[in-house]
Enzyme design. Structure first.
Site, PDB file in Angstrom:
ATOM      1  N   GLU A  90       7.477   5.745  -2.952  1.00 24.85           N
ATOM      2  CA  GLU A  90       7.997   5.478  -4.297  1.00 24.85           C
ATOM      3  C   GLU A  90       8.946   4.295  -4.263  1.00 24.85           C
ATOM      4  O   GLU A  90       9.573   4.038  -3.241  1.00 24.85           O
ATOM      5  CB  GLU A  90       8.729   6.714  -4.821  1.00 24.85           C
ATOM      6  CG  GLU A  90       7.779   7.867  -5.049  1.00 24.85           C
ATOM      7  CD  GLU A  90       8.362   8.944  -5.967  1.00 24.85           C
ATOM      8  OE1 GLU A  90       9.597   9.077  -6.017  1.00 24.85           O
ATOM      9  OE2 GLU A  90       7.574   9.614  -6.637  1.00 24.85           O
TER      10      GLU A  90
ATOM     11  N   HIS B 151      -8.490  -1.592  -3.279  1.00 19.98           N
ATOM     12  CA  HIS B 151      -7.129  -1.540  -3.828  1.00 19.98           C
ATOM     13  C   HIS B 151      -6.803  -2.798  -4.636  1.00 19.98           C
ATOM     14  O   HIS B 151      -6.202  -2.717  -5.696  1.00 19.98           O
ATOM     15  CB  HIS B 151      -6.106  -1.388  -2.700  1.00 19.98           C
ATOM     16  CG  HIS B 151      -6.207  -0.082  -1.978  1.00 19.98           C
ATOM     17  ND1 HIS B 151      -6.509   1.099  -2.620  1.00 19.98           N
ATOM     18  CD2 HIS B 151      -6.044   0.234  -0.668  1.00 19.98           C
ATOM     19  CE1 HIS B 151      -6.518   2.086  -1.728  1.00 19.98           C
ATOM     20  NE2 HIS B 151      -6.255   1.588  -0.545  1.00 19.98           N
TER      21      HIS B 151
ATOM     22  N   GLY C 122     -10.062  -5.698  -0.850  1.00 22.62           N
ATOM     23  CA  GLY C 122     -10.736  -4.402  -0.846  1.00 22.62           C
ATOM     24  C   GLY C 122     -10.569  -3.722  -2.200  1.00 22.62           C
ATOM     25  O   GLY C 122     -10.087  -4.313  -3.160  1.00 22.62           O
TER      26      GLY C 122
ATOM     27  N   LEU D 239      -3.923  -7.719   2.610  1.00 23.98           N
ATOM     28  CA  LEU D 239      -4.568  -8.788   3.362  1.00 23.98           C
ATOM     29  C   LEU D 239      -5.989  -9.090   2.917  1.00 23.98           C
ATOM     30  O   LEU D 239      -6.476 -10.190   3.142  1.00 23.98           O
ATOM     31  CB  LEU D 239      -4.567  -8.446   4.855  1.00 23.98           C
ATOM     32  CG  LEU D 239      -3.167  -8.466   5.484  1.00 23.98           C
ATOM     33  CD1 LEU D 239      -3.227  -7.969   6.912  1.00 23.98           C
ATOM     34  CD2 LEU D 239      -2.581  -9.861   5.425  1.00 23.98           C
ATOM     35  N   ALA D 240      -6.664  -8.132   2.334  1.00 18.49           N
ATOM     36  CA  ALA D 240      -8.074  -8.345   2.002  1.00 18.49           C
ATOM     37  C   ALA D 240      -8.362  -7.846   0.590  1.00 18.49           C
ATOM     38  O   ALA D 240      -7.655  -6.998   0.048  1.00 18.49           O
ATOM     39  CB  ALA D 240      -8.973  -7.618   3.004  1.00 18.49           C
TER      40      ALA D 240
ATOM     41  N   HIS E 276       0.823  -1.204   0.000  1.00 18.38           N
ATOM     42  CA  HIS E 276       0.000   0.000   0.000  1.00 18.38           C
ATOM     43  C   HIS E 276       0.859   1.256   0.000  1.00 18.38           C
ATOM     44  O   HIS E 276       0.584   2.211  -0.713  1.00 18.38           O
ATOM     45  CB  HIS E 276      -0.931   0.001   1.216  1.00 18.38           C
ATOM     46  CG  HIS E 276      -1.872   1.175   1.206  1.00 18.38           C
ATOM     47  ND1 HIS E 276      -1.491   2.430   1.636  1.00 18.38           N
ATOM     48  CD2 HIS E 276      -3.149   1.290   0.781  1.00 18.38           C
ATOM     49  CE1 HIS E 276      -2.515   3.260   1.492  1.00 18.38           C
ATOM     50  NE2 HIS E 276      -3.531   2.595   0.976  1.00 18.38           N
TER      51      HIS E 276
END
Lengths: 126, 126
Positions: free
Chosen positions: A47, A77, A75, A72-73, A9
């Site tokens: 970056e 993203h 979602g 982890l999930a 992330h």
């Protein structure tokens, strides 16, 4: 030439981004030649971002890029943002194979890893 | 009686929270009696929160609670927020052992799990 891009992330905390960079290095070492390189990339806040990461893979000579979402999930993203970035990259580099793998939380071995964690005292707060 | 509390961040997306709930169930099954129960809890955005989770563990009869942070990096949540919640819980239940384990991203087996993910096509976007 096959390159893995480990996509995290990204965090405002540089030490968290550095954890990901060290982990990519460790994955490369552990892979023992399965991947010619393992590069970190970040969806946001750090970056290289995904497009910069793809460009670095190609500068290294990658013909095949495997993008592993370090999430982890499933979602937004994982379901939308990363696939969208990869689709954009494919359009820019039509001769290169760019595939997204399982995201981390999807792997069947996760439950076993949690059991391992539970048996070990944490370092983070010491 | 020993209970594991699997602490995730929590998401606005209920399917992501449900992934964590299913994972806690899977950890319990895989543990084969190492833990009398494995309960999910969420730092924010979903329930039960950590205090509710601790209360549920104690209602089940827990004398020992192992809190496993289901987090990838040692950010503020792992370093401050979860330890703070657990300290608060200890103050409320002085007779109960409440310990925080490694967070997920800290485990040495993570690099191997990433290699496994890379070899498997993703389901999330299909």
């Amino acid at each position: 030439m096959k390159v893995m891009m480990l996509i995290a992330h990204g965090s405002r905390k540089q030490s968290a981004n550095d954890e990901v960079r060290r982990l990519a290095q460790k994955v490369q070492e552990l892979g023992g030649g399965d991947y010619d390189a393992v590069l970190p990339a970040f969806l946001e806040l750090a970056e290289p971002d995904i497009q910069q990461g793809i460009a670095s893979c190609i500068e290294l000579g990658a013909s095949e890029i495997v993008a592993v979402p370090y999430f982890l999930a499933a979602g937004r993203h994982v379901v939308q943002d990363i696939p969208g970035e990869l689709a954009c990259a494919r359009a820019g580099y039509p001769g290169i194979s760019i595939e997204m793998s399982q995201y981390l939380g999807e792997n069947d071995a996760m439950a076993g890893l949690i059991l391992q964690c539970a048996q070990q005292g944490g370092q983070a707060t010491r």
